[in-house]
Design an enzyme around this catalytic site. Structure first.
Site, short mmCIF file in Angstrom:
data_model
loop_
_atom_site.label_atom_id
_atom_site.label_comp_id
_atom_site.label_asym_id
_atom_site.label_seq_id
_atom_site.Cartn_x
_atom_site.Cartn_y
_atom_site.Cartn_z
N ASP A 1 43.73 41.35 33.02
CA ASP A 1 44.50 41.41 32.06
C ASP A 1 45.25 40.45 31.27
O ASP A 1 45.57 40.23 30.18
CB ASP A 1 45.74 42.07 32.69
CG ASP A 1 46.31 41.73 33.90
OD1 ASP A 1 45.71 40.63 34.16
OD2 ASP A 1 47.35 42.05 34.67
N ASP B 1 40.51 41.88 39.24
CA ASP B 1 41.70 41.26 39.34
C ASP B 1 42.55 41.97 40.06
O ASP B 1 42.39 43.24 40.37
CB ASP B 1 42.53 41.16 37.93
CG ASP B 1 43.90 40.32 37.71
OD1 ASP B 1 43.85 39.46 38.69
OD2 ASP B 1 44.55 40.48 37.07
N ASP C 1 41.97 35.49 32.33
CA ASP C 1 40.68 36.31 32.60
C ASP C 1 39.62 36.45 31.40
O ASP C 1 38.40 36.89 31.77
CB ASP C 1 40.89 37.84 33.18
CG ASP C 1 42.03 37.87 34.03
OD1 ASP C 1 41.63 37.25 35.17
OD2 ASP C 1 43.05 38.45 33.99
#
Length: 912
Positions: free
Chosen positions: A644, A340, A648
């Site tokens: 986070d 990410d 996800d």
């Protein structure tokens, strides 16, 4: 809900593209209105649609989890042998076998992962309460009672209780990072958007579990419970089966193959012994049990657990918290890291990087919210006070600002809009703080930011009591308000073409733009209003703001590339921002960036090809992230995924190693992960990969150390049976050797430090066998050496008239002595052990040998042990013969290393 909505019911099916509909269309579809639903209608819909909550997952009970630990083919062989030895009355053998089985099962039960709790974490994100309008009256209810068609009121600080189609807005901004990955709060509108708009661009929707951080709004509930976007993610998590790690897959294949070999060898030996040699079946079976016991690596599951646990401990010291034990080793075999962007590769702290004034472009040093950094022009550090436009622009950014910058225990935090916080940090770097501005330039009035006007303005008086109006906002809007620019000599005519070109250039670098302007005048009336902002402003500067990459992440990405690991960035942010950050991190340079919308229209085969070629993915939804991870795995890659947000979580659970952020990560992400980064730092992943590779190296060294022991014992037993010799080792003695050497000698290899150059190797192939051809050769060679020493010594002593108990005791000690010496050999697969580092580089090897010696002395000389294992006392001369058998293994093994180091094979083995 199993039935479809009936004709007299509003159709709130999740497939409806609510973001494409107008308020009127939504109200008609859901039979709602400005007074909301009636209580009677709400109760009927609640009975029809069910409560607004997520269904709990099915769980496996503790008893079933414990029983599943015994589902291992090697343990089946050991349990079968224990059952038959018990029937024959050999209780010592039975006890030792069952003890090894139970210890391994208990360790597996304790270490089993708990990924199911990720579903609990997602359910905890649902708002417990909601403000709803029913029968025209506002009231607060349990959010579980919300139904499609309810009219919900939102205010700053509220968690959105269900998926809403917004119908009325007053400056609403929603923090959606956990769901979409968008790094800034999203400004909401009531406008409909295209059907194919990504989740983050559906500005007329507010989704369950997100947070309203500013403003007010009302919206109609369109989806509840399992049909919300949060519910879809919850269902994706429930449907994902965690994959076995590469090591567990390798060990499983190795265990099955070894078990088949052991069973075949045992059956053949039993048949030959009874039919060819004429031994009694009961006697032959005990010999076969000894053979099976000698071949089964009882200590392998335990030593794997210990080695992995030591890796967990070392990683914890580097801020990598392992939640699932096998993830330690899996990190070492990772071939692709999907990361990410926000908060992992970047700081999640908006920072001003450029200030564009008339004739000058200033670079701003420092990252994050700490007000530390210099301003430079053409590489030279400058004093902002020497540049009037720059100094005044910084002052405008601090004064025309509603955020607050605070220091809390050494950490700087922004309260309010992160973009405004970035302007405060810029002021702090140049010495113009918010506190100083409030004292010297007090604010007298303001026009707050509104989405339809796209700017904010404030009215101040300076220390000379001169009036100033400052404005900041979208460049296009501020340009319309200006008819001049602040140049080197003060106000001069506005060169709008140059400013527009500069805005395009800065935006192309992935920076978000704000324009700053001023007007030296007082409001025309008693208060500041929009009539005072129509024209007459002087353009001061364009400010370029970005969430910058972590400096240590840049180095870590480079280290991963050097180690042969591909790094891919998958973010919910805009494609221009993702491409710019990727370029700074050396991710995807010279390659196109692909959006989630493009991923959505690809079939699996096309996605698998594209996933390996492209490194930057933007505007990715949870489904896109999950599909990308699956596509890479289908291509044979071992994938680590970082994240986070709750968006996800499905990809984190599906990945071979899911890595969540500890500081800013949601509980859903943490619970779905295998590892949590305590410092939210991508660089920690690179460190963890290094540790993972060291763990795998140590496991290979242990197997290379352990198998010759088992092989040597097995060859001793087979030779005795084939040549009708007395059995040199009993089953209990074999198990004693295996347990002692695994728990003392073998354990020392778990403490081996990482070898130099470990991150210069490419990742090992995911399908690589645990035993290569070279390893098989090494195992056979050392097995034959151990068999030669133990069996030769046994036969020599029998020929000399020594009792069988003494001869067996010498054979047992010869095997253990050979292992002590071979342990030193095993510290390095090819490097010589006869050196200072080889002999003393791992003090645990010396401790292990020192611990093993008294155990063998007790086995040999302690009456209790002699009664259990049938051992006997040895004389000093007999001990000397035992040491000579051990030295034989050490010397030949070092000679073999010497020969191979000088052959072409050495380069390939070192590379692997």
């Amino acid at each position: 809900m199993t039935e479809r909505p009936s004709p007299d019911r509003p159709d709130a099916a999740p497939a409806t593209a609510w973001h494409t509909l107008t308020r009127t269309q939504v109200e008609e579809a859901l039979r709602s209105g400005k007074d909301g639903l009636s209580e009677t209608e709400a109760r009927q819909r609640l009975a029809y649609y069910g409560p607004n909550r997520l269904a709990p997952p099915k769980r496996r009970g503790p008893l079933l989890r414990l029983l599943m630990q015994f589902h291992n083919i090697l343990l089946y062989v050991m349990m079968g042998a224990a059952l038959i030895t018990a029937l024959l009355g050999h209780w010592v053998d039975t006890g030792v076998l069952l003890a090894a089985v139970i210890i391994n099962a208990v360790i597996g039960f304790i270490q089993e992962g708990k990924a199911e709790s990720a579903l609990d974490a997602i359910r905890a994100m649902l708002s417990p309460h909601a403000t709803v309008i029913r029968d025209g009256r506002r009231r607060e209810i349990d959010a579980a009672e919300l139904v499609p068609g309810d009219l919900v009121a939102l205010a700053s600080g509220d968690r959105v209780p269900a998926d809403l189609r917004l119908v009325a807005i007053k400056e609403l901004r929603v923090e959606e990072a956990a769901l979409t990955g968008e790094s800034l709060p999203v400004e909401k509108t009531t406008a409909a958007v295209a059907a194919d708009a990504p989740l983050g661009d559906r500005y007329g929707m507010a989704y369950s579990g997100t947070l309203a951080v500013y403003g007010q709004a009302s919206g109609i509930v369109v989806n509840t419970g399992a049909t919300t976007e949060l519910g879809k993610i919850n269902q994706m998590l429930a449907d994902i089966r965690s994959l076995a790690t590469p090591l567990l897959r390798q060990v499983d294949r190795f265990g099955r193959a070894l078990a088949l070999v052991i069973l075949a060898l045992s059956a053949a030996t039993f048949v030959l012994g009874t039919l060819w040699r004429g031994h009694a079946p009961a006697e032959m079976f005990m010999m076969v049990v000894a053979l099976a016991a000698s071949a089964i690596p009882e200590g392998l599951p335990a030593i794997m657990t210990v080695t992995l646990a030591l890796g967990v401990q070392r990683m914890a010291q580097r801020n990598a918290i392992i939640r699932r034990l096998p993830a330690v080793e899996t990190l070492g075999s990772v071939t692709v890291i999907c990361s990410d962007k926000t908060g992992t590769l970047t700081r999640n702290e908006m920072t001003v990087q450029k200030v564009v004034c008339a004739g000058h472009v200033f670079d701003v040093g420092g990252v994050g919210y700490a007000p530390v950094g210099d301003l430079s022009l053409d590489g030279r550090i400058i004093d902002p006070e020497h540049y009037a436009a720059l100094a005044l622009a910084i002052r405008a950014g601090v004064l025309c600002n509603d955020a607050r910058l605070r220091e809390d225990e050494g950490l700087w935090r922004v309260e309010g809009d992160p973009t405004e916080g970035a302007l405060l940090v810029l002021g702090g770097k140049t010495g113009f703080s918010q506190h100083l501005g409030d004292e010297a330039w007090p604010r007298l009035d303001s026009i707050p930011f509104e989405s339809q006007h796209r700017f904010m303005a404030t009215y101040h008086r300076d220390s000379d009591d001169m009036p100033w109006i400052f404005a900041k906002g979208a460049p296009e809007r501020i340009f319309d308000m200006c008819d001049a620019q602040w140049g080197t000599d003060g106000s001069e005519p506005l060169d709008i073409d140059t400013w527009r070109r500069m805005a395009t250039n800065v935006a192309a670098q992935g920076l978000r733009l704000l324009a700053l302007a001023c007007r030296r005048a007082a409001p025309r009336g008693a208060s500041l209003d929009f009539g005072d902002t129509e024209s007459g402003f002087v353009l001061l500067a364009l400010v370029g703001i970005i969430d910058p990459p972590r400096e240590e992440a840049i180095l870590a990405v480079g280290e991963c590339h050097h180690a042969g690991i591909r790094v891919k960035m998958i973010t919910g942010d805009h494609v221009e921002t993702a491409r710019a950050i990727g370029a700074q991190l050396a991710i995807g340079v010279g390659k196109p960036a692909v959006t989630g919308a493009e991923v959505a229209v690809m079939d699996d085969a096309a996605l698998r090809r594209m996933a390996m070629e492209v490194d930057v993915f933007a505007r990715a939804s949870p489904e896109h992230k999950l599909r990308l991870v699956q596509a890479l795995q289908d291509d044979g890659q071992v994938v680590a995924m970082t994240g986070d947000g709750v968006n996800d979580a499905p990809a984190l659970k599906r990945a071979d190693v899911g890595v969540a952020m500890g500081l800013k990560g949601t509980e859903a992400a943490k619970e779905a992960s295998d590892m949590v980064l305590a410092d939210d730092n991508f660089a920690t992943i690179a460190t963890a990969v290094r540790e993972g590779r060291a763990v795998y190296d140590n496991l290979k060294k242990f197997i290379l150390f352990m198998l010759p022991t088992n092989g040597g014992e097995a060859l001793v037993v087979i030779a005795a049976i084939l040549f009708e010799l007395a059995l040199p080792l009993t089953a209990a003695q074999v198990l004693w050797i295996n347990m002692v050497t695994s728990s003392t000698l073998g354990l020392a290899l778990a403490f081996e430090p990482a070898e130099r150059g470990i991150m210069n190797r490419p990742p090992r192939p995911p399908g690589e066998a645990l035993l290569s051809g070279f390893f098989v050769w090494r195992v056979l060679m050392v097995s034959v050496l151990m068999m030669t020493g133990a069996l030769g010594l046994f036969l020599w002593e029998l020929d000399a008239g020594t009792s069988i108990e003494t001869a067996r005791t010498m054979a047992v000690n010869a095997v253990v002595a050979a292992e002590m010496f071979y342990l030193v050999n095993s510290r390095f697969i090819l490097a010589p052990a006869i050196s200072r580092v080889g002999l003393s580089g791992n003090r645990y090897v010396l401790f292990a040998i020192a611990a093993c010696i008294p155990l063998q002395l007790a086995f040999t000389h302690l009456p209790l042990m002699q009664g259990i294992f049938g051992s006997n006392d040895l004389t000093p001369l007999e001990w000397a013969k035992v040491l000579a058998a051990g030295l034989l293994v050490f010397c030949v093994a070092e000679l073999e290393k010497f020969v191979i180091r000088r052959s072409p094979l050495a380069a390939r083995l070192n590379h692997a």
